[in-house]
Design a protein around this motif. Structure first.
Motif, mmCIF file in Angstrom:
data_model
loop_
_atom_site.group_PDB
_atom_site.id
_atom_site.type_symbol
_atom_site.label_atom_id
_atom_site.label_comp_id
_atom_site.label_asym_id
_atom_site.label_seq_id
_atom_site.Cartn_x
_atom_site.Cartn_y
_atom_site.Cartn_z
ATOM 1 N N VAL A 148 25.488 42.870 41.889
ATOM 2 C CA VAL A 148 26.340 41.932 41.147
ATOM 3 C C VAL A 148 26.854 40.851 42.093
ATOM 4 O O VAL A 148 27.707 41.092 42.939
ATOM 5 C CB VAL A 148 27.500 42.668 40.457
ATOM 6 N N LYS A 207 28.204 37.779 41.353
ATOM 7 C CA LYS A 207 29.149 36.785 40.819
ATOM 8 C C LYS A 207 30.117 36.325 41.909
ATOM 9 O O LYS A 207 30.571 37.154 42.705
ATOM 10 C CB LYS A 207 29.910 37.371 39.627
ATOM 11 N N ASN A 250 28.162 37.304 35.680
ATOM 12 C CA ASN A 250 28.955 37.451 34.453
ATOM 13 C C ASN A 250 29.352 36.133 33.804
ATOM 14 O O ASN A 250 30.020 36.137 32.787
ATOM 15 C CB ASN A 250 30.186 38.325 34.703
ATOM 16 N N ILE A 291 25.723 40.289 32.736
ATOM 17 C CA ILE A 291 26.506 41.521 32.571
ATOM 18 C C ILE A 291 27.886 41.280 31.975
ATOM 19 O O ILE A 291 28.585 42.220 31.637
ATOM 20 C CB ILE A 291 26.661 42.271 33.918
ATOM 21 N N MET A 324 25.359 50.008 27.422
ATOM 22 C CA MET A 324 26.166 49.750 28.613
ATOM 23 C C MET A 324 27.626 50.062 28.317
ATOM 24 O O MET A 324 28.059 49.970 27.152
ATOM 25 C CB MET A 324 26.013 48.268 28.983
ATOM 26 N N MET A 382 31.787 50.279 30.400
ATOM 27 C CA MET A 382 32.637 50.219 31.589
ATOM 28 C C MET A 382 33.779 51.207 31.440
ATOM 29 O O MET A 382 34.488 51.191 30.422
ATOM 30 C CB MET A 382 33.243 48.820 31.728
ATOM 31 N N MET A 442 29.996 51.227 38.705
ATOM 32 C CA MET A 442 30.229 50.042 39.524
ATOM 33 C C MET A 442 30.568 50.516 40.939
ATOM 34 O O MET A 442 30.370 51.681 41.261
ATOM 35 C CB MET A 442 31.360 49.187 38.927
ATOM 36 N N SER A 443 31.098 49.636 41.789
ATOM 37 C CA SER A 443 31.324 50.014 43.194
ATOM 38 C C SER A 443 32.135 51.298 43.333
ATOM 39 O O SER A 443 31.809 52.155 44.139
ATOM 40 C CB SER A 443 32.040 48.883 43.933
ATOM 41 N N ARG A 474 25.725 48.854 38.370
ATOM 42 C CA ARG A 474 26.020 47.437 38.619
ATOM 43 C C ARG A 474 27.030 47.363 39.761
ATOM 44 O O ARG A 474 28.219 47.602 39.545
ATOM 45 C CB ARG A 474 26.590 46.788 37.352
ATOM 46 N N ILE A 475 26.527 47.048 40.960
ATOM 47 C CA ILE A 475 27.385 47.142 42.143
ATOM 48 C C ILE A 475 27.584 45.768 42.779
ATOM 49 O O ILE A 475 26.619 45.095 43.140
ATOM 50 C CB ILE A 475 26.788 48.131 43.165
ATOM 51 N N GLY A 476 28.843 45.349 42.866
ATOM 52 C CA GLY A 476 29.175 44.046 43.445
ATOM 53 C C GLY A 476 29.863 44.174 44.779
ATOM 54 O O GLY A 476 29.250 44.027 45.844
ATOM 55 N N SER A 477 31.163 44.452 44.743
ATOM 56 C CA SER A 477 31.968 44.360 45.971
ATOM 57 C C SER A 477 31.508 45.297 47.082
ATOM 58 O O SER A 477 31.634 44.965 48.259
ATOM 59 C CB SER A 477 33.445 44.580 45.641
ATOM 60 N N ARG A 526 35.783 40.100 46.146
ATOM 61 C CA ARG A 526 35.700 38.729 45.634
ATOM 62 C C ARG A 526 37.072 38.057 45.683
ATOM 63 O O ARG A 526 38.078 38.683 45.395
ATOM 64 C CB ARG A 526 35.225 38.747 44.165
HETATM 65 C C1 LIG Z 1 31.993 42.534 38.365
HETATM 66 C C2 LIG Z 1 31.294 43.514 37.519
HETATM 67 C C3 LIG Z 1 30.664 44.647 38.086
HETATM 68 C C4 LIG Z 1 30.702 44.961 39.563
HETATM 69 O O1 LIG Z 1 31.985 45.328 39.977
HETATM 70 P P1 LIG Z 1 32.256 45.890 41.436
HETATM 71 O O2 LIG Z 1 33.449 46.740 41.267
HETATM 72 O O3 LIG Z 1 32.472 44.708 42.318
HETATM 73 O O4 LIG Z 1 31.072 46.680 41.858
HETATM 74 C C5 LIG Z 1 30.004 45.505 37.235
HETATM 75 N N1 LIG Z 1 29.931 45.283 35.906
HETATM 76 C C6 LIG Z 1 30.505 44.222 35.327
HETATM 77 C C7 LIG Z 1 30.389 44.050 33.860
HETATM 78 C C8 LIG Z 1 31.217 43.308 36.114
HETATM 79 O O5 LIG Z 1 31.781 42.243 35.519
#
Ligand SMILES: *Cc1c(COP(=O)(O)O)cnc(C)c1O
Length: 219
Positions: free
Chosen positions: A20, A22, A43, A64, A148, A150, A192-193, A208-211, A217
Motif C-alpha cells: 500500500v 498511498k 486509496n 483499496i 474485503m 477492515m 494490514m500492517s 494490504r500492507i503500507g506502513s 505516513r
Molecule cells: C492504508 C490502508 C491499508 C494499509 O494500512 P497500514 O496500516 O499502513 O498497513 C490497508 N487497507 C486500506 C483500505 C487502507 O486504506
C-alpha cells in the motif's frame, strides 16, 4: 521488518501481498518494485492515476479505498482489482465503465466487520439482495473475485480475530450460495500492517500492507 522478510512471510503463507503505497513518492515505490514487488494499492483515484501514468506498466494497481461512482471512469482502463466495492450503485458504474473500455474489471465486495461507524461496507443482507437481483445477473463486465474487510483499529486481539472470522464466514456463505462453480471467487482481502499475521491465521488470501513496508505516513 524489512520488505524482503515481510514478502517472504506473506508468500510462504500462500497469501498475496498488496504493497500500500498511498502518500508515498514514486522513488520509494520503485525501490520496492526493484525488489520484485508488482502489486501496489492506493486509496485515492487521483493519486492512483498519477502513479499509473508515471511508473512501470507491469505494475498491477489495486484500488483499496472508498470510491465515489463519479471517479470510476478515471481508472477504468487500467485498474486490476477494486477491493472497495461497497454498494450496488458503485458496482453498476464499474460495470458501465468497464464496458466502455471493453474490459472486465475484477472486484471485491467490501463488508463492514468493524464496530467503528466510519468503516463502510455491505452487510450480508444487502449483499444477498444484490446478488439475487436480476440486474446483477446482467452485469457482464465485472467479475466478483471475493470480499474485503477492515477490522476495528484496536489492540484487542480477540476482537480483531473475531472480526476476521466473521469475514471468513461471510466468504464461505457467499461461496456456497452464489459462487459454487466459480473458481475466480477466491479472495479474502484482510489484514494490514498491525494485524496481517492474525489475518493470515484466519484465512486471508490477500494482505494490504503500507506502513510496515514504507514507514509511517504523514498526511
Ligand atoms: C492504508 C490502508 C491499508 C494499509 O494500512 P497500514 O496500516 O499502513 O498497513 C490497508 N487497507 C486500506 C483500505 C487502507 O486504506
Amino acid at each position: 521488518m524489512s520488505f524482503k522478510s515481510i514478502a517472504k512471510e506473506v508468500n510462504d503463507s500462500g497469501a498475496t501481498l498488496v504493497a500500500v503505497s498511498k502518500t508515498k513518492p514514486n522513488e520509494q515505490i520503485l525501490d520496492i518494485y526493484n525488489q520484485g514487488q508488482r502489486i501496489f494499492g492506493e486509496n485515492r483515484v487521483q493519486e492512483l492515476v498519477e502513479k499509473y501514468n508515471t511508473l512501470p506498466k507491469d505494475i498491477e494497481w489495486h484500488m483499496i479505498g472508498h470510491l465515489q461512482s463519479n471517479k470510476v471512469k478515471y481508472m477504468a482502463h487500467f485498474v486490476n482489482l477494486i477491493h472497495s466495492v461497497d454498494n450496488f450503485k458503485l458496482l453498476k458504474e464499474v460495470n458501465k465503465q468497464a464496458a466502455k473500455n471493453e474490459r472486465i474489471i475484477n472486484c471485491l465486495l467490501q463488508f463492514k466487520i468493524a464496530k467503528e461507524e466510519t468503516k463502510t461496507g455491505f452487510d450480508l443482507k444487502d449483499a444477498k439482495e444484490m446478488l439475487d437481483s436480476e440486474l446483477f445477473s446482467t452485469l457482464k463486465n465485472i467479475k466478483i473475485c471475493g470480499i474485503m474487510g477492515m477490522a476495528t483499529f484496536t489492540d484487542k486481539q480477540d476482537q480483531v480475530r473475531s472480526e476476521f472470522q466473521k469475514l471468513k464466514n461471510i466468504f464461505d456463505q457467499l461461496q456456497a450460495s452464489y459462487f459454487k462453480n466459480q473458481d475466480s471467487f477466491s479472495e479474502i482481502s484482510m489484514g494490514m500492517s498491525g494485524d496481517f499475521q492474525l489475518a493470515i491465521e484466519e484465512g486471508s488470501t490477500m494482505v494490504r500492507i503500507g506502513s510496515l513496508i514504507f514507514g509511517n505516513r504523514n498526511y
